[in-house]
Design a protein around this motif. Structure first.
Motif, mmCIF file in Angstrom:
data_model
loop_
_atom_site.group_PDB
_atom_site.id
_atom_site.type_symbol
_atom_site.label_atom_id
_atom_site.label_comp_id
_atom_site.label_asym_id
_atom_site.label_seq_id
_atom_site.Cartn_x
_atom_site.Cartn_y
_atom_site.Cartn_z
ATOM 1 N N LEU A 64 53.335 -2.691 40.829
ATOM 2 C CA LEU A 64 53.287 -2.315 42.238
ATOM 3 C C LEU A 64 52.438 -1.067 42.433
ATOM 4 O O LEU A 64 52.478 -0.147 41.607
ATOM 5 C CB LEU A 64 54.688 -2.035 42.778
ATOM 6 C CG LEU A 64 55.677 -3.192 42.792
ATOM 7 C CD1 LEU A 64 57.070 -2.702 43.217
ATOM 8 C CD2 LEU A 64 55.195 -4.309 43.703
ATOM 9 N N SER A 84 46.821 -9.884 51.715
ATOM 10 C CA SER A 84 46.359 -9.265 50.471
ATOM 11 C C SER A 84 45.222 -8.290 50.748
ATOM 12 O O SER A 84 44.606 -8.318 51.815
ATOM 13 C CB SER A 84 45.881 -10.348 49.497
ATOM 14 O OG SER A 84 44.837 -11.094 50.091
ATOM 15 N N LEU A 132 41.591 -3.641 42.042
ATOM 16 C CA LEU A 132 42.835 -4.405 41.951
ATOM 17 C C LEU A 132 42.962 -5.282 43.189
ATOM 18 O O LEU A 132 42.716 -4.816 44.303
ATOM 19 C CB LEU A 132 44.050 -3.473 41.934
ATOM 20 C CG LEU A 132 44.074 -2.315 40.957
ATOM 21 C CD1 LEU A 132 45.303 -1.441 41.214
ATOM 22 C CD2 LEU A 132 44.054 -2.817 39.536
ATOM 23 N N ALA A 134 45.797 -7.105 45.387
ATOM 24 C CA ALA A 134 47.249 -7.014 45.547
ATOM 25 C C ALA A 134 47.676 -7.767 46.798
ATOM 26 O O ALA A 134 46.994 -7.716 47.822
ATOM 27 C CB ALA A 134 47.685 -5.553 45.650
ATOM 28 N N HIS A 137 53.341 -6.484 49.711
ATOM 29 C CA HIS A 137 54.746 -6.675 49.345
ATOM 30 C C HIS A 137 55.682 -6.084 50.413
ATOM 31 O O HIS A 137 56.705 -6.667 50.745
ATOM 32 C CB HIS A 137 54.994 -6.029 47.984
ATOM 33 C CG HIS A 137 56.386 -6.128 47.479
ATOM 34 N ND1 HIS A 137 56.976 -7.325 47.142
ATOM 35 C CD2 HIS A 137 57.322 -5.175 47.260
ATOM 36 C CE1 HIS A 137 58.208 -7.100 46.729
ATOM 37 N NE2 HIS A 137 58.442 -5.817 46.803
ATOM 38 N N GLY A 150 51.866 -2.835 47.487
ATOM 39 C CA GLY A 150 51.217 -4.078 47.081
ATOM 40 C C GLY A 150 51.629 -4.512 45.691
ATOM 41 O O GLY A 150 51.843 -3.679 44.801
ATOM 42 N N LEU A 151 51.739 -5.822 45.503
ATOM 43 C CA LEU A 151 52.018 -6.418 44.205
ATOM 44 C C LEU A 151 50.683 -6.824 43.598
ATOM 45 O O LEU A 151 49.972 -7.675 44.152
ATOM 46 C CB LEU A 151 52.923 -7.636 44.356
ATOM 47 C CG LEU A 151 53.206 -8.440 43.091
ATOM 48 C CD1 LEU A 151 53.989 -7.607 42.083
ATOM 49 C CD2 LEU A 151 53.958 -9.713 43.434
ATOM 50 N N VAL A 152 50.298 -6.214 42.495
ATOM 51 C CA VAL A 152 48.990 -6.467 41.884
ATOM 52 C C VAL A 152 48.969 -7.860 41.267
ATOM 53 O O VAL A 152 49.835 -8.213 40.465
ATOM 54 C CB VAL A 152 48.659 -5.396 40.815
ATOM 55 C CG1 VAL A 152 47.333 -5.704 40.124
ATOM 56 C CG2 VAL A 152 48.627 -4.008 41.460
ATOM 57 N N THR A 153 47.969 -8.651 41.665
ATOM 58 C CA THR A 153 47.828 -10.026 41.177
ATOM 59 C C THR A 153 46.573 -10.223 40.347
ATOM 60 O O THR A 153 46.420 -11.253 39.703
ATOM 61 C CB THR A 153 47.812 -11.025 42.346
ATOM 62 O OG1 THR A 153 46.691 -10.723 43.190
ATOM 63 C CG2 THR A 153 49.102 -10.959 43.146
#
Length: 183
Positions: A64, A84, A132, A134, A137, A150-153
């Motif tokens: 995160l 995103s 990154l 993200a 979230h 943010g959730l890093v994807t």
């Protein structure tokens, strides 16, 4: 996130802030150096982006990150509707990009040679050592900003363990590069 999904906050400002003015607070924060990032996202009206010095890593598991956006930002509405973002860690060679994305929104994406689009739709800036992707979230309104978690994807790291350029820093109203103090 939709309006109904945005969390309410119970953040209460005390009546007595010991006479702290916005000018005093801003002046003190100018003396805290920060790394410079540019946040980009896709919107129905086209690419959106802005400079952010509030980036932070929050958690490794899950991965995160966070940054803040002012409620007065021209990018706020698009960000609140986005799923995103891409967060670019600028190098010292990219101070011109930091300035471009701190100016009027209409000028940010006018030079098509500076960016391309990911397969997921977000704009990505050329020459950025690390970025990154993200998913949004959580959005938390606090004071005159919204904290974005943010959730890093996806991680793009073009440094090969040894950055070609030093990171870009913002300190006391100007851009800087770090210098090594010794071992």
């Amino acid at each position: 996130m939709t309006e109904a999904e945005r969390p309410a906050t119970d953040f209460q400002v005390p009546d007595d802030l010991s006479g702290i003015t916005a000018e005093q607070f801003r002046a003190s924060m100018r003396h805290y150096p920060a790394g410079v990032t540019v946040v980009t996202l896709n919107s129905p009206s086209g690419p959106i982006g802005f400079t952010a010095t509030s980036f932070a890593s929050l958690s490794l598991a899950p991965p995160l990150v966070s940054f803040n956006i002012a409620h007065t930002s021209s990018s706020l509405t698009a960000l609140l509707d986005a799923d995103s973002v891409v967060i670019h860690f600028l190098g010292e060679h990219q101070h011109d990009l930091a300035q471009r994305f701190a100016r009027t929104a209409a000028d940010r994406f006018t030079d098509r040679s500076l960016w391309t689009t990911l397969d997921t739709g977000e704009p990505v800036l050329h020459g950025t050592p690390i970025w990154l992707r993200a998913t949004i979230h959580q959005l938390i309104p606090l004071g005159d900003h919204t904290l974005v978690v943010g959730l890093v994807t996806r991680v793009h790291d073009n440094t090969n363990q040894s950055p070609a350029a030093a990171p870009l820093l913002y300190y006391n109203g100007r851009y800087h590069r770090p210098t090594k103090i010794g071992d």
